[in-house]
Scaffold this motif. Structure first.
Motif, mmCIF file in Angstrom:
data_model
loop_
_atom_site.group_PDB
_atom_site.id
_atom_site.type_symbol
_atom_site.label_atom_id
_atom_site.label_comp_id
_atom_site.label_asym_id
_atom_site.label_seq_id
_atom_site.Cartn_x
_atom_site.Cartn_y
_atom_site.Cartn_z
ATOM 1 N N GLN A 78 0.831 -1.213 0.000
ATOM 2 C CA GLN A 78 0.000 0.000 0.000
ATOM 3 C C GLN A 78 0.861 1.257 0.000
ATOM 4 O OE1 GLN A 78 -2.357 -0.857 3.476
ATOM 5 N NE2 GLN A 78 -4.127 -1.485 2.256
ATOM 6 N N VAL A 79 1.896 1.255 0.818
ATOM 7 C CA VAL A 79 2.796 2.411 0.863
ATOM 8 C C VAL A 79 3.472 2.612 -0.492
ATOM 9 C CG1 VAL A 79 4.915 3.323 1.887
ATOM 10 C CG2 VAL A 79 3.190 2.247 3.342
ATOM 11 N N GLY A 80 3.989 1.526 -1.068
ATOM 12 C CA GLY A 80 4.646 1.624 -2.368
ATOM 13 C C GLY A 80 3.694 2.057 -3.460
ATOM 14 N N SER A 81 2.464 1.556 -3.416
ATOM 15 C CA SER A 81 1.483 1.922 -4.437
ATOM 16 C C SER A 81 1.140 3.401 -4.370
ATOM 17 C CB SER A 81 0.204 1.085 -4.259
ATOM 18 O OG SER A 81 0.468 -0.279 -4.459
ATOM 19 N N THR A 82 1.075 3.941 -3.162
ATOM 20 C CA THR A 82 0.813 5.376 -3.008
ATOM 21 C C THR A 82 1.928 6.194 -3.628
ATOM 22 O OG1 THR A 82 -0.419 4.991 -0.969
ATOM 23 C CG2 THR A 82 0.413 7.217 -1.334
ATOM 24 N N PHE A 83 3.160 5.770 -3.404
ATOM 25 C CA PHE A 83 4.300 6.462 -4.002
ATOM 26 C C PHE A 83 4.195 6.459 -5.523
ATOM 27 C CE2 PHE A 83 8.532 6.025 -5.963
ATOM 28 C CZ PHE A 83 9.080 7.252 -5.602
ATOM 29 N N LEU A 84 3.849 5.318 -6.096
ATOM 30 C CA LEU A 84 3.751 5.227 -7.549
ATOM 31 C C LEU A 84 2.606 6.070 -8.088
ATOM 32 C CD1 LEU A 84 4.450 1.423 -8.147
ATOM 33 C CD2 LEU A 84 6.001 3.342 -8.541
ATOM 34 N N ARG A 85 1.457 6.049 -7.393
ATOM 35 C CA ARG A 85 0.297 6.818 -7.859
ATOM 36 C C ARG A 85 0.576 8.307 -7.851
ATOM 37 N NH1 ARG A 85 -2.627 3.380 -4.459
ATOM 38 N NH2 ARG A 85 -2.865 5.055 -2.941
#
Length: 265
Positions: A78-85
């Motif tokens: 979730q943390v990584g996905s937020t960074f990518l988004r």
């Protein structure tokens, strides 16, 4: 034992250890047991167990079906996905990677973090070069076109600081001399792109070019990889032109001036 949270930038040892374990599990790509983690970092098994248990409670690691073996958990995702988004660089570069793939070129997007290149994007072309580098994994700056493009604008002192350890020989063609690499980086600055001729993976030729922001600072790089022997000199020139064009267009989306040095010609 922690070093405390006093003023002066002192680190919290437990937090640092937990983050090191997360990175280890991400790079490893397969489950690791408590004793494997402890042995890798030279922690006691009780410390490794305590850290992994705490991270598991928060969802940053998860146990597999095997007893006491761990992988990256949903919270880390979730943390990584937020960074990518939220990342403008990825948004600017993704259409360019797709364009390269449509020409049979396997495309990559990378950023420089500490001493490593982190893959932020990858798109499979229809050629024989398969994407083996998962998003979030790392690679070496000196053996890849991505890495050379990312460090080309750094000063000699900065490059030497990043590559302070002996340069690792990955293939027979890997550069292992810092002085040779520095000379090559001068050429990268001059022409605007970097070449990797089987220095990171046998049979793979790639071109990398920097992506710049509104200050014309390098914030990432795009590379395109093809199989050695699948192109002639004209094909090499076309590959350079397409990769440099992709990086320029991505840069322009980030507000870089249109007179970025190097056009692949």
């Amino acid at each position: 034992m922690t070093t405390g949270d006093k003023k002066g930038g002192q680190k919290n040892q437990s937090v640092q250890r937990a983050l090191h374990i997360l990175r280890y599990l991400a790079d490893r790509g397969e489950p690791a047991g408590v004793r494997e983690v402890a042995r890798h970092f030279r922690y006691s098994p009780s410390i490794a167990q305590r850290l992994l248990s705490t991270m598991a409670e928060e969802g940053f690691v998860e146990q597999t079906g095997e007893i006491a073996r761990y992988v990256i958990g949903h919270s880390a995702f979730q943390v990584g996905s937020t960074f990518l988004r939220k990342n403008d660089l990825l948004s600017a570069a993704t259409p360019e990677l797709r364009g390269l793939s449509e020409h049979g070129i396997t495309g990559f997007l990378g950023i420089l973090r500490n001493d490593y290149v982190i893959y932020m994007g990858a798109m499979q072309g229809n050629g024989p070069i398969a994407v083996k580098s998962e998003i979030g994994t790392s690679t070496l700056p000196h053996t890849t076109a991505l890495g050379k493009a990312l460090i080309a604008d750094l000063s000699e002192a900065e490059v030497r600081a990043i590559l302070s350890k002996p340069l690792k020989k990955v293939t027979e063609k890997s550069i292992t001399s810092i002085d040779v690499l520095l000379d090559q980086l001068k050429e990268v600055r001059r022409v605007g792109y970097a070449i990797n001729d089987q220095e990171n993976r046998d049979g793979v030729y790639s071109v990398g070019s920097p992506v710049r922001d509104s200050n014309n600072a390098t914030v990432g790089a795009i590379s395109g990889a093809v199989a050695v022997g699948s192109f002639d000199e004209n094909g090499k020139a076309d590959l350079i032109k397409m990769v440099v064009g992709a990086s320029r267009r991505a840069s322009q989306k980030l507000g870089a001036s249109i007179d970025i040095k190097g056009d692949g010609a």
